[in-house]
Enzyme design. Structure first.
Site, PDB file in Angstrom:
ATOM      1  N   ASP A 191       0.791  -1.239   0.000  1.00  0.00           N
ATOM      2  CA  ASP A 191       0.000   0.000   0.000  1.00  0.00           C
ATOM      3  C   ASP A 191       0.824   1.290   0.000  1.00  0.00           C
ATOM      4  O   ASP A 191       0.493   2.239   0.725  1.00  0.00           O
ATOM      5  CB  ASP A 191      -0.960   0.006   1.196  1.00  0.00           C
ATOM      6  CG  ASP A 191      -1.972  -1.115   1.141  1.00  0.00           C
ATOM      7  OD1 ASP A 191      -1.920  -1.951   0.216  1.00  0.00           O
ATOM      8  OD2 ASP A 191      -2.829  -1.167   2.053  1.00  0.00           O
ATOM      9  N   HIS A 236     -16.292   0.988   6.228  1.00  0.00           N
ATOM     10  CA  HIS A 236     -14.854   1.264   6.338  1.00  0.00           C
ATOM     11  C   HIS A 236     -14.580   2.768   6.289  1.00  0.00           C
ATOM     12  O   HIS A 236     -13.646   3.253   6.909  1.00  0.00           O
ATOM     13  CB  HIS A 236     -14.133   0.546   5.191  1.00  0.00           C
ATOM     14  CG  HIS A 236     -12.644   0.634   5.237  1.00  0.00           C
ATOM     15  ND1 HIS A 236     -11.892   0.220   6.312  1.00  0.00           N
ATOM     16  CD2 HIS A 236     -11.748   1.084   4.306  1.00  0.00           C
ATOM     17  CE1 HIS A 236     -10.606   0.406   6.057  1.00  0.00           C
ATOM     18  NE2 HIS A 236     -10.496   0.939   4.846  1.00  0.00           N
ATOM     19  N   HIS A 283     -10.334   7.143   1.201  1.00  0.00           N
ATOM     20  CA  HIS A 283      -8.954   7.001   0.730  1.00  0.00           C
ATOM     21  C   HIS A 283      -8.892   5.928  -0.341  1.00  0.00           C
ATOM     22  O   HIS A 283      -9.700   5.017  -0.355  1.00  0.00           O
ATOM     23  CB  HIS A 283      -8.008   6.650   1.896  1.00  0.00           C
ATOM     24  CG  HIS A 283      -8.373   5.366   2.575  1.00  0.00           C
ATOM     25  ND1 HIS A 283      -9.341   5.296   3.561  1.00  0.00           N
ATOM     26  CD2 HIS A 283      -7.940   4.097   2.392  1.00  0.00           C
ATOM     27  CE1 HIS A 283      -9.466   4.046   3.969  1.00  0.00           C
ATOM     28  NE2 HIS A 283      -8.637   3.284   3.267  1.00  0.00           N
ATOM     29  N   LYS A 303      -7.187  -4.828  -3.032  1.00  0.00           N
ATOM     30  CA  LYS A 303      -7.981  -5.289  -1.895  1.00  0.00           C
ATOM     31  C   LYS A 303      -8.954  -4.202  -1.448  1.00  0.00           C
ATOM     32  O   LYS A 303      -8.696  -3.023  -1.619  1.00  0.00           O
ATOM     33  CB  LYS A 303      -7.076  -5.690  -0.733  1.00  0.00           C
ATOM     34  CG  LYS A 303      -6.167  -4.593  -0.224  1.00  0.00           C
ATOM     35  CD  LYS A 303      -5.176  -5.137   0.791  1.00  0.00           C
ATOM     36  CE  LYS A 303      -4.212  -4.085   1.281  1.00  0.00           C
ATOM     37  NZ  LYS A 303      -4.824  -3.018   2.059  1.00  0.00           N
ATOM     38  N   CYS A 330      -1.951  -2.275   7.719  1.00  0.00           N
ATOM     39  CA  CYS A 330      -1.912  -3.196   6.577  1.00  0.00           C
ATOM     40  C   CYS A 330      -0.622  -4.008   6.501  1.00  0.00           C
ATOM     41  O   CYS A 330      -0.658  -5.166   6.085  1.00  0.00           O
ATOM     42  CB  CYS A 330      -2.179  -2.430   5.287  1.00  0.00           C
ATOM     43  SG  CYS A 330      -3.867  -1.768   5.242  1.00  0.00           S
TER      44      CYS A 330
END
Length: 193
Positions: free
Chosen positions: A9, A59, A73, A98, A140
């Protein structure tokens, strides 16, 4: 057997100036690029993950609580979902997206364009050990490393090439790494309290 680098990420929204910026994110991007250039034969394979949200439901929070809900985001089609420009991606063989329609922290929850999962891709390439770098150490990167170990890969987190959100959650992540038998090297970038 082979080894792989998993870059987690390293996207614009998670670096300085992004909608969910982690202090030191741009430095992590540049550091990963320097390491790939200086040690081109260190890894047999290099892959990357991307947060890649279409409509991840709860989320995203308004307002976010920064525990289980976050500001918008890495929305698909926005500049923030792209890799940070300091990250050299020429060695990246596969990208695993993801979180399209739900929260997803681990790269092992993602899939390549053809639907192949990260675990299946690594096994197909006879990978038995992985190094994990990226953003954020305590979210993450943590989830990806823990899943890598659970999937049976010998796992190392190169902490110098990660950036953490907060000291408390970083401590939780470091304890989780130790408990899962994950090797760590160095210390992550951490926002000053």
């Amino acid at each position: 057997m082979a080894n792989a680098l998993i870059i987690v990420d390293v996207q614009k929204d998670f670096c300085e100036g992004g909608s969910l910026a982690v202090a030191g994110g741009a430095g992590v991007a540049a550091g990963i690029s320097r390491l790939l250039a200086s040690e081109p034969h260190r890894w047999d394979h290099v892959v990357a993950t991307k947060d890649y949200h279409v409509d991840p439901g709860a989320h995203f929070g308004d307002p976010p609580d920064f525990v289980s809900t976050w500001p918008q985001h890495c929305v698909v089609g926005t500049p923030g979902s792209e890799f940070h420009p300091e990250l050299a991606t020429d060695r990246v063989e596969a990208i695993f997206h993801k979180g399209e329609y739900a929260a997803a922290y681990s790269g092992f929850e993602g899939h390549a364009g053809d639907g192949e999962t990260l675990a299946d891709w690594l096994r197909r390439h006879q990978v038995d050990s992985v190094d994990v770098v990226g953003i954020a150490t305590d979210h993450c990167v943590r989830a990806t490393a823990l899943d890598a170990a659970q999937e049976g890969f010998a796992t190392t987190v190169l902490l110098d090439l990660t950036a953490a959100v907060a000291p408390d959650t970083l401590d939780v992540a470091l304890r989780a790494f130790e408990g899962a038998g994950i090797t760590t090297h160095g210390a992550p970038v951490i926002r000053a309290a």
